[in-house]
Design a protein around this motif. Structure first.
Motif, PDB file in Angstrom:
ATOM      1  N   ALA A 145      22.189  69.996  20.914  1.00 46.98           N
ATOM      2  CA  ALA A 145      22.248  69.449  19.557  1.00 46.98           C
ATOM      3  C   ALA A 145      22.977  68.120  19.607  1.00 46.98           C
ATOM      4  CB  ALA A 145      22.972  70.423  18.624  1.00 46.98           C
ATOM      5  N   VAL A 146      22.563  67.207  18.757  1.00 42.33           N
ATOM      6  CA  VAL A 146      23.161  65.877  18.740  1.00 42.33           C
ATOM      7  C   VAL A 146      23.459  65.444  17.311  1.00 42.33           C
ATOM      8  CG1 VAL A 146      22.226  64.992  20.902  1.00 42.33           C
ATOM      9  CG2 VAL A 146      20.819  64.900  18.855  1.00 42.33           C
ATOM     10  N   CYS A 147      24.443  64.571  17.217  1.00 43.85           N
ATOM     11  CA  CYS A 147      24.815  64.043  15.915  1.00 43.85           C
ATOM     12  C   CYS A 147      25.556  62.732  16.180  1.00 43.85           C
ATOM     13  CB  CYS A 147      25.721  65.053  15.210  1.00 43.85           C
ATOM     14  SG  CYS A 147      26.248  64.516  13.596  1.00 43.85           S
ATOM     15  N   GLY A 148      25.036  61.655  15.662  1.00 43.03           N
ATOM     16  CA  GLY A 148      25.702  60.369  15.833  1.00 43.03           C
ATOM     17  C   GLY A 148      25.770  59.952  17.290  1.00 43.03           C
ATOM     18  N   PHE A 149      26.995  59.883  17.802  1.00 40.09           N
ATOM     19  CA  PHE A 149      27.214  59.469  19.188  1.00 40.09           C
ATOM     20  C   PHE A 149      27.596  60.668  20.062  1.00 40.09           C
ATOM     21  CE2 PHE A 149      28.506  55.929  16.403  1.00 40.09           C
ATOM     22  CZ  PHE A 149      27.666  54.918  16.862  1.00 40.09           C
ATOM     23  N   GLU A 150      27.486  61.862  19.508  1.00 44.67           N
ATOM     24  CA  GLU A 150      27.972  63.047  20.213  1.00 44.67           C
ATOM     25  C   GLU A 150      26.899  64.119  20.349  1.00 44.67           C
ATOM     26  OE1 GLU A 150      31.370  64.333  17.994  1.00 44.67           O
ATOM     27  OE2 GLU A 150      32.394  62.413  18.274  1.00 44.67           O
ATOM     28  N   GLY A 151      27.064  64.951  21.346  1.00 41.96           N
ATOM     29  CA  GLY A 151      26.106  66.036  21.521  1.00 41.96           C
ATOM     30  C   GLY A 151      26.755  67.233  22.181  1.00 41.96           C
ATOM     31  N   ILE A 152      26.104  68.375  22.043  1.00 39.68           N
ATOM     32  CA  ILE A 152      26.591  69.576  22.721  1.00 39.68           C
ATOM     33  C   ILE A 152      25.422  70.254  23.447  1.00 39.68           C
ATOM     34  CG2 ILE A 152      28.495  70.064  21.131  1.00 39.68           C
ATOM     35  CD1 ILE A 152      26.673  72.281  19.924  1.00 39.68           C
ATOM     36  N   LEU A 153      25.783  71.054  24.407  1.00 41.29           N
ATOM     37  CA  LEU A 153      24.782  71.708  25.251  1.00 41.29           C
ATOM     38  C   LEU A 153      25.327  73.047  25.722  1.00 41.29           C
ATOM     39  CD1 LEU A 153      22.098  71.026  26.972  1.00 41.29           C
ATOM     40  CD2 LEU A 153      23.693  70.459  28.797  1.00 41.29           C
ATOM     41  N   MET A 154      24.475  74.063  25.698  1.00 40.45           N
ATOM     42  CA  MET A 154      24.862  75.357  26.270  1.00 40.45           C
ATOM     43  C   MET A 154      23.584  76.132  26.598  1.00 40.45           C
ATOM     44  SD  MET A 154      26.164  77.177  22.812  1.00 40.45           S
ATOM     45  CE  MET A 154      25.328  76.761  21.298  1.00 40.45           C
ATOM     46  N   THR A 155      23.726  77.099  27.467  1.00 34.80           N
ATOM     47  CA  THR A 155      22.575  77.896  27.868  1.00 34.80           C
ATOM     48  C   THR A 155      22.853  79.351  27.515  1.00 34.80           C
ATOM     49  OG1 THR A 155      21.898  76.344  29.564  1.00 34.80           O
ATOM     50  CG2 THR A 155      21.210  78.618  29.867  1.00 34.80           C
ATOM     51  N   ILE A 156      21.914  79.942  26.821  1.00 31.99           N
ATOM     52  CA  ILE A 156      22.106  81.308  26.331  1.00 31.99           C
ATOM     53  C   ILE A 156      21.108  82.236  27.038  1.00 31.99           C
ATOM     54  CG2 ILE A 156      21.980  82.787  24.280  1.00 31.99           C
ATOM     55  CD1 ILE A 156      22.730  80.233  22.637  1.00 31.99           C
ATOM     56  N   VAL A 157      21.649  83.207  27.762  1.00 26.23           N
ATOM     57  CA  VAL A 157      20.791  84.197  28.419  1.00 26.23           C
ATOM     58  C   VAL A 157      21.116  85.553  27.794  1.00 26.23           C
ATOM     59  CG1 VAL A 157      20.148  85.291  30.601  1.00 26.23           C
ATOM     60  CG2 VAL A 157      20.762  82.861  30.565  1.00 26.23           C
ATOM     61  N   PRO A 158      20.164  86.125  27.046  1.00 27.20           N
ATOM     62  CA  PRO A 158      20.440  87.378  26.340  1.00 27.20           C
ATOM     63  C   PRO A 158      20.944  88.466  27.287  1.00 27.20           C
ATOM     64  CG  PRO A 158      18.368  86.454  25.597  1.00 27.20           C
ATOM     65  CD  PRO A 158      18.807  85.623  26.778  1.00 27.20           C
ATOM     66  N   GLY A 159      21.984  89.146  26.861  1.00 27.46           N
ATOM     67  CA  GLY A 159      22.546  90.228  27.669  1.00 27.46           C
ATOM     68  C   GLY A 159      23.557  89.746  28.689  1.00 27.46           C
ATOM     69  N   LYS A 160      23.581  88.438  28.927  1.00 23.24           N
ATOM     70  CA  LYS A 160      24.450  87.913  29.977  1.00 23.24           C
ATOM     71  C   LYS A 160      25.537  87.008  29.394  1.00 23.24           C
ATOM     72  CE  LYS A 160      23.728  86.004  34.595  1.00 23.24           C
ATOM     73  NZ  LYS A 160      22.744  85.450  35.504  1.00 23.24           N
ATOM     74  N   THR A 161      25.166  86.244  28.392  1.00 25.49           N
ATOM     75  CA  THR A 161      26.111  85.276  27.817  1.00 25.49           C
ATOM     76  C   THR A 161      26.361  85.639  26.352  1.00 25.49           C
ATOM     77  OG1 THR A 161      24.380  83.826  26.934  1.00 25.49           O
ATOM     78  CG2 THR A 161      25.042  83.448  29.218  1.00 25.49           C
ATOM     79  N   PRO A 162      27.358  84.989  25.760  1.00 27.62           N
ATOM     80  CA  PRO A 162      27.473  85.116  24.297  1.00 27.62           C
ATOM     81  C   PRO A 162      26.169  84.625  23.663  1.00 27.62           C
ATOM     82  CG  PRO A 162      29.324  83.868  25.229  1.00 27.62           C
ATOM     83  CD  PRO A 162      28.351  84.072  26.328  1.00 27.62           C
ATOM     84  N   GLY A 164      19.700  56.689  19.897  1.00 25.68           N
ATOM     85  CA  GLY A 164      18.792  57.332  20.845  1.00 25.68           C
ATOM     86  C   GLY A 164      19.431  57.801  22.131  1.00 25.68           C
ATOM     87  N   MET A 165      20.410  57.056  22.625  1.00 22.64           N
ATOM     88  CA  MET A 165      20.992  57.412  23.925  1.00 22.64           C
ATOM     89  C   MET A 165      21.664  58.775  23.892  1.00 22.64           C
ATOM     90  SD  MET A 165      20.990  54.087  23.202  1.00 22.64           S
ATOM     91  CE  MET A 165      22.506  53.206  22.893  1.00 22.64           C
ATOM     92  N   THR A 166      22.204  59.156  22.749  1.00 20.71           N
ATOM     93  CA  THR A 166      22.840  60.480  22.648  1.00 20.71           C
ATOM     94  C   THR A 166      21.794  61.566  22.879  1.00 20.71           C
ATOM     95  OG1 THR A 166      24.185  59.531  20.874  1.00 20.71           O
ATOM     96  CG2 THR A 166      24.345  61.890  21.216  1.00 20.71           C
ATOM     97  N   ALA A 167      20.663  61.418  22.199  1.00 23.63           N
ATOM     98  CA  ALA A 167      19.592  62.407  22.362  1.00 23.63           C
ATOM     99  C   ALA A 167      19.038  62.363  23.785  1.00 23.63           C
ATOM    100  CB  ALA A 167      18.489  62.145  21.342  1.00 23.63           C
ATOM    101  N   GLY A 168      18.943  61.156  24.339  1.00 21.99           N
ATOM    102  CA  GLY A 168      18.437  61.014  25.713  1.00 21.99           C
ATOM    103  C   GLY A 168      19.319  61.754  26.700  1.00 21.99           C
ATOM    104  N   MET A 169      20.616  61.641  26.502  1.00 24.55           N
ATOM    105  CA  MET A 169      21.573  62.294  27.400  1.00 24.55           C
ATOM    106  C   MET A 169      21.447  63.816  27.308  1.00 24.55           C
ATOM    107  SD  MET A 169      24.005  61.612  29.507  1.00 24.55           S
ATOM    108  CE  MET A 169      24.758  60.025  29.184  1.00 24.55           C
ATOM    109  N   ILE A 170      21.510  64.336  26.088  1.00 24.17           N
ATOM    110  CA  ILE A 170      21.491  65.796  25.938  1.00 24.17           C
ATOM    111  C   ILE A 170      20.103  66.358  26.276  1.00 24.17           C
ATOM    112  CG2 ILE A 170      21.799  67.713  24.300  1.00 24.17           C
ATOM    113  CD1 ILE A 170      24.435  66.352  25.116  1.00 24.17           C
ATOM    114  N   GLY A 171      19.042  65.667  25.883  1.00 20.15           N
ATOM    115  CA  GLY A 171      17.682  66.153  26.190  1.00 20.15           C
ATOM    116  C   GLY A 171      17.441  66.232  27.688  1.00 20.15           C
ATOM    117  N   SER A 172      17.897  65.234  28.442  1.00 26.61           N
ATOM    118  CA  SER A 172      17.658  65.324  29.887  1.00 26.61           C
ATOM    119  C   SER A 172      18.525  66.405  30.517  1.00 26.61           C
ATOM    120  CB  SER A 172      17.800  63.976  30.599  1.00 26.61           C
ATOM    121  OG  SER A 172      18.893  63.292  30.158  1.00 26.61           O
ATOM    122  N   LEU A 173      19.719  66.630  29.954  1.00 30.98           N
ATOM    123  CA  LEU A 173      20.537  67.738  30.462  1.00 30.98           C
ATOM    124  C   LEU A 173      19.903  69.091  30.129  1.00 30.98           C
ATOM    125  CD1 LEU A 173      24.154  66.442  29.708  1.00 30.98           C
ATOM    126  CD2 LEU A 173      23.106  66.775  31.947  1.00 30.98           C
TER     127      LEU A 173
END
Ligand code: ZN
Length: 253
Positions: free
Chosen positions: A151-168, A188-197
């Motif tokens: 998810a991104v907003c402005g100049f910031e973004g967050i990233l996490m991976t959710i695996v059912p049964g294994k992670t929150p 755009g660069m914020t989305a570019g960073m998080i999307g490629s991650l």
């Protein structure tokens, strides 16, 4: 299994420990669904196609608009007014004609999401609204599908991976749908960073390499050029995966 041209196209990644010929073949037979072909979905789809993920699903029912183009790099000025799935599929096929592109020109709903995600190994959540994000995460929790959440907003973004049964689960972090409209400012660069991650996380899950962000949340701050990773854990009172879960199946969402 890999053709002569595959061996040349992917030469520079096949030489990596953790990929090799076997890993490249694995990618060729992998299927990733990208929900939302906008600021996050564009770089995610581009890099997954470049990496040789054999089947990429594109789920979006929107058309390209001029105000999308500061960040949605799969689309061009001449694509304004076209369906995003058509515009995106065309560019991805030009980049890598060996990748099968499935176009899902559809609004994801509780009634259709199980059908849409069932054939895919990993889901990339690149949706532009909270309702779809909750739908994807809630459904994939019960369908046992891993979701790479960005998810991104402005100049910031967050990233996490959710695996059912294994992670929150997603609801451990966001118990309820936020009220009100999300802030829409974005460079755009914020989305570019998080999307490629997000694409990177998907490849790690598909190949079983590295340390995906399981139970960890990455926070990117573009203005400070900083990345932070914090641990997060299951919430005891989570309505989905907590001790007294009140939602037991997708029909109750
Ligand atoms: Zn939970």
């Amino acid at each position: 299994m890999l053709s002569e041209s595959d061996l040349i196209r992917y030469e520079r990644q096949i030489m990596l420990d953790g990929i090799g010929i076997k890993g490249q073949e694995k990618l060729k037979f992998s299927k990733v669904l990208i929900a939302g072909i906008g600021g996050l979905g564009s770089p995610a789809a581009y890099y997954l196609a470049a990496a040789g993920v054999g089947t990429i699903g594109l789920a979006d029912f929107d058309e390209v608009s001029l105000s999308n183009l500061n960040r949605q790099i799969l689309h061009r000025t001449s694509d304004v007014g076209r369906l995003k799935v058509d515009s995106a599929a065309e560019k991805l096929s030009l980049l890598n004609p060996n990748v099968k592109i499935n176009k899902h020109n559809i609004k994801l709903t509780a009634g259709n999401i199980a059908d849409e995600v069932k054939d895919y190994d990993v889901i990339i959540d690149a949706a532009d609204n909270f309702e779809t994000r909750f739908l994807i995460n809630d459904s994939c929790y019960f369908l046992q599908k891993p979701v790479v959440e960005g998810a991104v907003c402005g100049f910031e973004g967050i990233l996490m991976t959710i695996v059912p049964g294994k992670t929150p689960c997603y609801r451990c972090l966001y118990p309820d749908l936020p009220k009100g409209e999300p802030f829409k400012g974005i460079i755009g660069m914020t989305a570019g960073m998080i999307g490629s991650l997000q694409a990177f996380e998907a490849v790690k899950l598909l190949l079983g390499i590295g340390e995906p962000l399981l139970g960890r949340l990455l926070i990117f701050d573009g203005l400070n050029a900083s990345f932070r990773v914090i641990d997060w854990s299951k919430k005891r009172n989570c309505p989905f995966c907590g001790e007294n879960a009140i939602v037991k199946n997708s029909a109750e969402i």
